[in-house]
Design a protein around this motif. Structure first.
Motif, PDB file in Angstrom:
ATOM      1  N   ASN A  20      65.983  55.588   8.855  1.00  0.00           N
ATOM      2  CA  ASN A  20      67.084  56.536   8.631  1.00  0.00           C
ATOM      3  C   ASN A  20      66.569  57.869   8.105  1.00  0.00           C
ATOM      4  OD1 ASN A  20      70.075  55.324   8.844  1.00  0.00           O
ATOM      5  ND2 ASN A  20      68.638  53.672   8.337  1.00  0.00           N
ATOM      6  N   TYR A 266      77.526  62.433  13.329  1.00  0.00           N
ATOM      7  CA  TYR A 266      77.964  61.225  14.028  1.00  0.00           C
ATOM      8  C   TYR A 266      76.755  60.381  14.436  1.00  0.00           C
ATOM      9  CZ  TYR A 266      79.805  58.294  17.779  1.00  0.00           C
ATOM     10  OH  TYR A 266      80.128  57.236  18.573  1.00  0.00           O
ATOM     11  N   PHE A 267      75.699  61.053  14.906  1.00  0.00           N
ATOM     12  CA  PHE A 267      74.492  60.339  15.321  1.00  0.00           C
ATOM     13  C   PHE A 267      73.845  59.607  14.145  1.00  0.00           C
ATOM     14  CE2 PHE A 267      69.809  60.692  15.497  1.00  0.00           C
ATOM     15  CZ  PHE A 267      69.573  59.781  16.508  1.00  0.00           C
ATOM     16  N   TRP A 270      75.772  56.538  13.258  1.00  0.00           N
ATOM     17  CA  TRP A 270      75.498  55.493  14.235  1.00  0.00           C
ATOM     18  C   TRP A 270      74.116  54.868  14.003  1.00  0.00           C
ATOM     19  CZ3 TRP A 270      71.801  54.922  18.056  1.00  0.00           C
ATOM     20  CH2 TRP A 270      72.046  53.919  18.997  1.00  0.00           C
ATOM     21  N   ALA A 273      74.312  52.456  10.941  1.00  0.00           N
ATOM     22  CA  ALA A 273      74.970  51.186  11.257  1.00  0.00           C
ATOM     23  C   ALA A 273      74.088  50.324  12.164  1.00  0.00           C
ATOM     24  CB  ALA A 273      76.320  51.456  11.924  1.00  0.00           C
ATOM     25  N   THR A 274      73.486  50.980  13.158  1.00  0.00           N
ATOM     26  CA  THR A 274      72.653  50.225  14.095  1.00  0.00           C
ATOM     27  C   THR A 274      71.409  49.663  13.421  1.00  0.00           C
ATOM     28  OG1 THR A 274      73.406  51.679  15.882  1.00  0.00           O
ATOM     29  CG2 THR A 274      71.444  50.349  16.302  1.00  0.00           C
TER      30      THR A 274
END
Length: 807
Positions: A20, A266-267, A270, A273-274
């Motif tokens: 991240n 937004y990316f 995502w 979460a992924t």
């Protein structure tokens, strides 16, 4: 077990956090940076567009002034300023229709012959705009000796609260000859209302400041961001006198950056979460793999015992054999019990002992780090029980057996294979060294099938075909169709031995035609009759010879064209002036002659009845004017052909705008031809260094030629613009479905005065001038045509190098 699970959990968490963090850094460095770069490119493009609109307005003012200053009546007024010509011509309506704020006429000694100001907002005559009167001498000095090409236009700052757009030109005759009788000046005040019109025309939020805002040199765009709301482009505008300068500001909202930032957020959500989902899955997989490890060992044993390749297992610490399969026993000659009393070092030369220990140590270290994968470790020398040597290709994998690290190894006997490969390489190398390293293209051709059997790297590089493509072709495939019959005759007529067969034409993969000098020899190849061919490329030598001849002819023709153009232009200008005067005279006299004709029942002039003369004479004058203008156009083309462009006057030019402007100017011709116009133009074509007007002249000429080639309405005329960024080039392609050009004419289309449209009024100058303009821009104009199907014209230009970004 609990400690291992805790370690795996901490390891997975660390990976998720690192992923991240890396995603955030990469998003900011690449994604947001790209949006910022896109935003900068957009505001730069808008600023350049605003500059172009301002420059076009200045050019329009200059041309309007030249029309007035290069006029016989103005020339006469400058000699006798007592007449009312200027006062009659420059009324309030004239100022309104031409949007002028001031008109000034100055004698060569600086004396003011005529001046008149006008307030465009109040719509009444007024004094000269502030700051203009005291700068009149300086403006007049810009003209130098008053030649026809000294007229110029620009901006004037520092005289009042609004900048002035001014144009100055010498006062000459209608034929643009002198001597100059002073200077004429047009001025237009850039009021807030005028700025608003420029904003609506450009669809941009722009401002013009009276002082420099960027602090940089003129023409350099400086970007200023106002937080996350707006971004502005500032560029200094040089004053026409060079003393003061203002600046242009173009502002736009940062919608691109805001959109990019939202996408990044937004990316990243995502990604978080992924990564959490995959982290949990990965932890489960690691735990499951650990539980299955012991079961995997038993599966390996089942495969081990029945494998036809010699295999064994030895202890990583003691190097003693723990197990051996039947294939190893058969290959090395030891029994199973004898094997188990040996170590791996007993199969290897004594000199390999240290290398083996180091290799096993590295292998086990990798295994402890989780790298439990098979790997090939190369070919090693082994010895059998009887002492005979063998070469074995060894592969190994570490694993744990009964709590100890062990090594599973396989040893494939490759002794015979290596000996055969060595002999084959020795024979091939001698041939390859001579063949592949030859500096000229060479190939071997089968004389029965005429197929290529081998080619060297020089031939591959020169002709553009891959080795596989060459070997699938025959020698006919690289020849132009018209040379095939001559090639067949040469193949069956050639004698054995070295032979000089002269020059041939070869065709490369990209369609280029090479002129080559061939030397060949018949040889046996793989048991078949073959021919070794060497091709020496002499294309450049032949082209240089032809270009030298053409250059000498064109140089002489250019000097002749320049002289003829000068001699024709002056009398032709007098014809145009007198024809206009004759037309005005007839229009003025027509009412009087008609009255006499009606009163006396008929009037005869020059042996013609007035009724017939009234219809025929205006048409005759119009036809003569049309013919004289065509002569003037031809003369101008001759002058352009003889006069090279000045590269120091080049400036960055938007190819996209050149195409769009040319399409607008030729829209009526396209419509008249009934062409189906298809455009495919990249949105952001890189700029080139050159002359906008001359490149526009070339594109317009290509479009008009395409329209004239269409035999009937409904045919397609396609225009494409694309960037070849990897080659630093930009291309304009014009393709028509017209009648096409004969192959024998393609080589002559750029020759001066050559035309296939002589019956339709063609002069043979358009493509000659266009080709010269393109070459002066460092580009290339290429024609491909198939008679009856159409023509494709490719204009290639080098792009303007982008400035390197500073860190």
């Amino acid at each position: 077990m609990v400690s291992d699970r805790r370690f795996r959990l901490l390891w997975v968490v660390g990976v998720v956090v690192a992923l991240n963090l890396i995603a955030w850094i990469l998003a900011d460095r690449f994604i947001l940076a790209n949006f910022r770069q896109l935003e900068e490119e957009r505001i730069r493009e808008q600023t350049v567009r605003a500059l172009n609109i301002l420059g076009q307005d200045q050019e329009y003012l200059r041309r309007m002034l030249v029309d007035e200053a290069y006029w016989d009546e103005t020339y006469a007024f400058a000699a006798a300023p007592g007449s009312t010509v200027m006062a009659d011509n420059f009324t309030g309506d004239t100022f309104e229709s031409n949007r002028l704020s001031a008109v000034v006429v100055i004698a060569p000694d600086g004396k003011l012959l005529f001046s008149r100001g006008y307030d465009l907002e109040a719509r009444r005559l007024a004094a000269l705009p502030a700051g203009l009167a005291e700068r009149l001498p300086a403006l007049q000095s810009l003209l130098g000796n008053g030649q026809a090409d000294s007229a110029r236009a620009g901006l004037l700052f520092g005289g009042g609260e609004n900048p002035l757009m001014v144009a100055v030109a010498p006062i000459l005759t209608t034929a643009a000859t002198g001597p100059s009788r002073g200077a004429m000046i047009f001025a237009r005040t850039l009021t807030p209302g005028k700025i608003e019109k420029l904003k609506s025309l450009a669809l941009l939020d722009l401002k013009i400041h009276l002082a420099s805002q960027s602090g940089g040199p003129p023409g350099v765009i400086t970007l200023v961001r106002a937080g996350d709301e707006t971004i502005s482009g500032h560029v200094d505008l040089p004053g026409i006198l060079g003393r003061h300068r203002g600046s242009l500001e173009v502002t736009t909202a940062r919608t691109i950056y805001a959109s990019g930032r939202a996408s990044v957020e937004y990316f990243l959500g995502w990604v978080l979460a992924t990564s959490l989902m995959f982290g949990c899955l990965f932890y489960w997989l690691l735990d499951h793999m650990a539980r299955q490890s012991e079961k995997g060992i038993s599966r390996y044993r089942l495969l081990f015992n029945g494998n036809p390749i010699p295999m064994w297992v030895y202890d990583a610490q003691t190097l003693q054999f723990a197990d051996i399969n039947d294939a190893a026993i058969a290959q090395y000659g030891y029994s199973r019990d004898e094997f188990k009393s040996l170590t791996i070092l007993d199969l290897r030369p004594d000199s390999d002992a240290e290398v083996v220990r180091e290799g096993v140590s590295r292998l086990i270290a990798d295994g402890r780090e989780g790298q439990v994968i098979p790997r090939a470790v190369g070919v090693w020398s082994h010895r059998r029980k009887d002492g005979s040597p063998l070469e074995a290709e060894v592969s190994v994998v570490p694993f744990r057996l009964n709590g100890r690290w062990s090594v599973l190894a396989s040893a494939l006997d490759v002794t015979e294979k290596l000996a055969a490969e060595k002999a084959l390489r020795s024979s091939e190398d001698r041939y390859r060294q001579l063949f592949q390293n030859a500096p000229l293209p060479m190939w071997v051709v089968d004389m029965e099938s005429l197929r290529y059997r081998d080619v060297n790297q020089t031939a591959i590089d020169k002709y553009g075909y891959s080795r596989e493509e060459f070997l699938a072709m025959t020698i006919m495939d690289i020849r132009p169709p018209e040379d095939i019959e001559r090639l067949r005759e040469s193949v069956f007529r050639a004698k054995t031995g070295q032979e000089e067969v002269g020059n041939w034409r070869h065709r490369c993969k990209d369609g280029r035609i090479l002129e080559v000098e061939i030397v060949l020899r018949d040889i046996p190849f793989a048991g078949r009759s073959a021919r070794l061919v060497m091709a020496n490329d002499v294309t450049e030598k032949e082209n240089l010879r032809r270009e030298a001849d053409q250059a000498s002819r064109l140089a002489a023709l250019g000097e002749l064209a320049a002289g003829v153009a000068h001699e024709i232009n002056n009398p032709n200008g007098m014809i145009l002036i007198n024809l206009g005067l004759l037309g005005d005279f007839f229009r003025d006299a027509e009412p009087l002659l008609e009255e006499i004709w009606r009163r006396e029942g008929g009037v005869s002039l020059a042996g013609l009845d007035f009724g017939l003369l009234r219809r025929e004479l205006p048409e005759a004058i119009a036809e003569m004017q049309k013919g004289a203008r065509k002569v003037r156009s031809i003369v101008e083309d001759l002058k352009n052909f003889a006069r090279p462009a000045q590269s120091d006057q080049f400036e960055p030019v938007s190819i996209g705008e050149v195409i769009e402007t040319s399409l607008r100017l030729t829209a009526s011709a396209v419509k008249k031809a009934g062409a189906l116009l298809v455009t495919e133009i990249d949105k952001e074509l890189p700029p080139v260094m050159g002359s906008f007007q001359r490149l526009e002249q070339v594109v317009i000429n290509l479009l008009l030629n395409g329209c004239e080639a269409l035999p009937e309405p409904g045919r397609e005329l396609a225009v494409a613009g694309r960037a070849l960024e990897d080659k630093g080039l930009v291309q304009i392609v014009v393709r028509d479905q017209g009648v096409g050009i004969r192959q024998e004419d393609l080589s002559k289309i750029f020759d001066l005065f050559f035309t296939t449209k002589r019956d339709a009024g063609g002069t043979g100058l358009g493509l000659s001038v266009s080709d010269r303009i393109v070459r002066e821009h460092g580009g290339k104009l290429k024609y491909d045509s198939v008679p009856g199907q159409g023509t494709t014209v490719t204009l290639t230009l080098p792009v303007l190098p982008r400035p390197k970004e500073k860190d």
